[in-house]
Design an enzyme around this catalytic site. Structure first.
Site, PDB file in Angstrom:
ATOM      1  N   CYS A 157       1.884  -3.785  -3.663  1.00 54.18           N
ATOM      2  CA  CYS A 157       2.457  -3.091  -2.498  1.00 54.18           C
ATOM      3  C   CYS A 157       3.976  -2.933  -2.577  1.00 54.18           C
ATOM      4  CB  CYS A 157       2.038  -3.802  -1.225  1.00 54.18           C
ATOM      5  SG  CYS A 157       0.264  -3.630  -0.934  1.00 54.18           S
TER       6      CYS A 157
ATOM      7  N   ASP B 234       4.284  -7.106   3.640  1.00 60.32           N
ATOM      8  CA  ASP B 234       2.987  -7.812   3.665  1.00 60.32           C
ATOM      9  C   ASP B 234       3.051  -9.335   3.508  1.00 60.32           C
ATOM     10  OD1 ASP B 234       2.227  -5.190   3.784  1.00 60.32           O
ATOM     11  OD2 ASP B 234       1.056  -5.192   1.934  1.00 60.32           O
TER      12      ASP B 234
ATOM     13  N   LYS C 246      -0.007  -0.698   7.766  1.00 61.92           N
ATOM     14  CA  LYS C 246      -0.159   0.345   6.740  1.00 61.92           C
ATOM     15  C   LYS C 246      -1.552   0.237   6.133  1.00 61.92           C
ATOM     16  CE  LYS C 246       2.199  -2.134   2.947  1.00 61.92           C
ATOM     17  NZ  LYS C 246       1.040  -2.404   2.114  1.00 61.92           N
TER      18      LYS C 246
HETATM   19  C1  C5J Z   1      -0.310  -6.309  -1.550  1.00 63.05           C
HETATM   20  C2  C5J Z   1      -2.509  -6.295  -2.483  1.00 63.05           C
HETATM   21  N1  C5J Z   1       0.350  -6.520  -0.407  1.00 63.05           N
HETATM   22  N2  C5J Z   1      -2.139  -6.974  -3.571  1.00 63.05           N
HETATM   23  N3  C5J Z   1      -1.662  -6.107  -1.463  1.00 63.05           N
HETATM   24  O1  C5J Z   1       0.266  -6.301  -2.606  1.00 63.05           O
HETATM   25  O2  C5J Z   1      -3.639  -5.861  -2.404  1.00 63.05           O
END
Ligand code: C5J
Length: 226
Positions: free
Chosen positions: A163, A25, A130
């Site tokens: 994540c 991400d 995802k």
């Molecule tokens: C991730 C989130 N990528 N913090 N998303 O950690 O919502």
């Protein structure tokens, strides 16, 4: 004797086959000012500090011709893959699907949902969407890794306790040997990052291993360099 990476809580043994890098991400919405993370009141500057290290890790995997997967957390434009519990959560300025400064928040194809341009995938690497926090839920990741006979995952990205940690725990339960690169992951909350690293390596590596980028690349070079 397998080649190892100097890691915590003890050396991480590299496989005879190839390990896969999973970059979680590294999206504009989480990292750039004006993105979703910023609108939630987070200090996104903390996350930009790891970009050069993630790039170094990517360059190392590419040089050694090792597989790489990039993930993006996002939903379909009609939100059919976003459960109500996720959609309605929080009291921030924007909800998932709302029009934000970089397009609709967490929607596939919107500018803010893209990966940072400097970390863009190159041909041959998998860029995977995802719908959840973990990279295994609702995705093709299991099938992809099984196809390549991958047993070991090197993990980087954001955010450490959300994540990244969810993915690492999902992977651990599926039998993957996971190593988190500590200077290639970051959180909006420094104490959450440190606690996550401690939780992962506690009890003899209950979730996996942690090492820095330099030690990770040195081990990979010893194992797979020509
Ligand atoms: C991730 C989130 N990528 N913090 N998303 O950690 O919502």
């Amino acid at each position: 004797m397998p080649v190892t990476i100097d890691a915590k809580p003890y050396p991480y043994a590299l496989p005879a086959g190839k390990p896969c890098l999973i970059v979680i991400d590294m999206q504009r919405d989480f990292i750039e000012p004006g993105g979703f993370g910023d609108t939630l009141g987070n200090d996104v500057a903390r996350l930009t500090t790891i970009v050069p290290t993630v790039k170094k890790l990517l360059d190392g995997f590419r040089r050694l011709k090792l597989p790489v997967v990039h993930t993006r957390e996002c939903h379909k434009p009609d939100l059919s893959d976003c459960p109500p519990g996720k959609l309605n959560r929080g009291k921030g300025k924007f909800k998932i699907g709302d029009a934000g400064p970089m397009g609709r928040i967490l929607i596939d194809g919107e500018p803010g949902n893209a990966l940072l341009p400097e970390l863009s995938p190159v041909p041959g690497e998998l860029e995977m969407t995802k719908p959840g926090k973990g990279a295994f839920y609702g995705t093709e990741l299991s099938a992809y890794l099984q196809d390549l006979q991958i047993t070991h995952l090197i993990i980087a990205g954001v955010t450490t306790e959300v994540c990244v940690q969810t993915t690492m725990r999902e992977a651990n339960d599926r039998g993957y040997e996971c190593l988190l690169v500590e200077d290639a992951t970051e959180s909006y909350f420094p104490e959450f990052k440190q606690t996550t690293l401690d939780m992962i390596t506690a009890q003899g590596g209950i979730v996996g291993w942690v090492a820095n980028c330099e030690k990770t690349l040195a081990g990979l070079e010893r194992a797979y360099g020509v």
